[in-house]
Design a protein around this motif. Structure first.
Motif, PDB file in Angstrom:
ATOM      1  N   GLY A  94       0.681  -1.347  -0.124  1.00 40.14           N
ATOM      2  CA  GLY A  94      -0.106   0.252  -0.130  1.00 40.14           C
ATOM      3  C   GLY A  94       0.831   1.146   0.102  1.00 40.14           C
ATOM      4  N   ILE A  95       1.870   1.383   1.012  1.00 39.45           N
ATOM      5  CA  ILE A  95       2.802   2.511   0.827  1.00 39.45           C
ATOM      6  C   ILE A  95       3.472   2.591  -0.544  1.00 39.45           C
ATOM      7  N   ALA A  96       3.928   1.567  -1.262  1.00 41.07           N
ATOM      8  CA  ALA A  96       4.680   1.535  -2.654  1.00 41.07           C
ATOM      9  C   ALA A  96       3.582   2.068  -3.733  1.00 41.07           C
ATOM     10  N   ILE A  97       2.233   1.679  -3.427  1.00 38.18           N
ATOM     11  CA  ILE A  97       1.166   2.274  -4.260  1.00 38.18           C
ATOM     12  C   ILE A  97       1.093   3.546  -4.230  1.00 38.18           C
ATOM     13  N   PHE A 102       1.973   9.477  -5.709  1.00 36.47           N
ATOM     14  CA  PHE A 102       2.600  10.820  -5.249  1.00 36.47           C
ATOM     15  C   PHE A 102       4.089  11.258  -6.100  1.00 36.47           C
ATOM     16  N   SER A 103       4.361  10.240  -6.592  1.00 37.21           N
ATOM     17  CA  SER A 103       5.590  10.823  -7.420  1.00 37.21           C
ATOM     18  C   SER A 103       5.656  10.833  -8.882  1.00 37.21           C
ATOM     19  N   THR A 104       4.283  10.548  -9.220  1.00 37.24           N
ATOM     20  CA  THR A 104       4.048  10.454 -10.630  1.00 37.24           C
ATOM     21  C   THR A 104       3.071  11.569 -10.780  1.00 37.24           C
ATOM     22  N   ALA A 105       3.348  12.463 -12.138  1.00 34.60           N
ATOM     23  CA  ALA A 105       2.280  13.344 -12.573  1.00 34.60           C
ATOM     24  C   ALA A 105       1.810  12.866 -13.730  1.00 34.60           C
TER      25      ALA A 105
END
Length: 107
Positions: A94-97, A102-105
């Motif tokens: 879940g943290i990875a998802i 949040f790191s990809t626009a």
């Protein structure tokens, strides 16, 4: 909007992956029909989402949602084993998802 479409695709992945259990090797007609419809819908929505999202990110998130959701349903309704280790690693998933989100626009 692409992220919401991707979420819907991931939810449909949970449906078809869990549905596989109920098809009994695609020998039961209605569960098989619902599973195939969910699979097609999931793939279609994923293809729409990757119009605006990088394929690597979208695919990883899609698989992660499906894997985590299917594991939760397996424990909740299919009496699969629940352990601290399984819950811990699903939390990491879940943290990875969220990290990918949040790191990809969207492009």
């Amino acid at each position: 909007m692409a992220w919401w479409i991707l979420l819907a695709a991931g939810l449909l992945e949970i449906v078809w992956a869990t549905g596989l259990k109920y098809t009994e090797g695609f020998t039961r007609f209605w569960p098989s029909c619902l599973t195939v419809i969910a699979l097609a819908g999931s793939m279609y929505l994923l293809s729409v989402a990757v119009r605006d999202l990088p394929i690597g990110t979208a695919y990883a998130v899609w698989v992660g949602i499906g894997a985590a959701g299917t594991a939760v349903l397996g424990m909740a309704i299919l009496n699969e084993p629940v352990s601290v280790a399984r819950l811990f690693f699903m939390a990491l998933l879940g943290i990875a998802i969220l990290g990918l989100k949040f790191s990809t626009a969207a492009t």
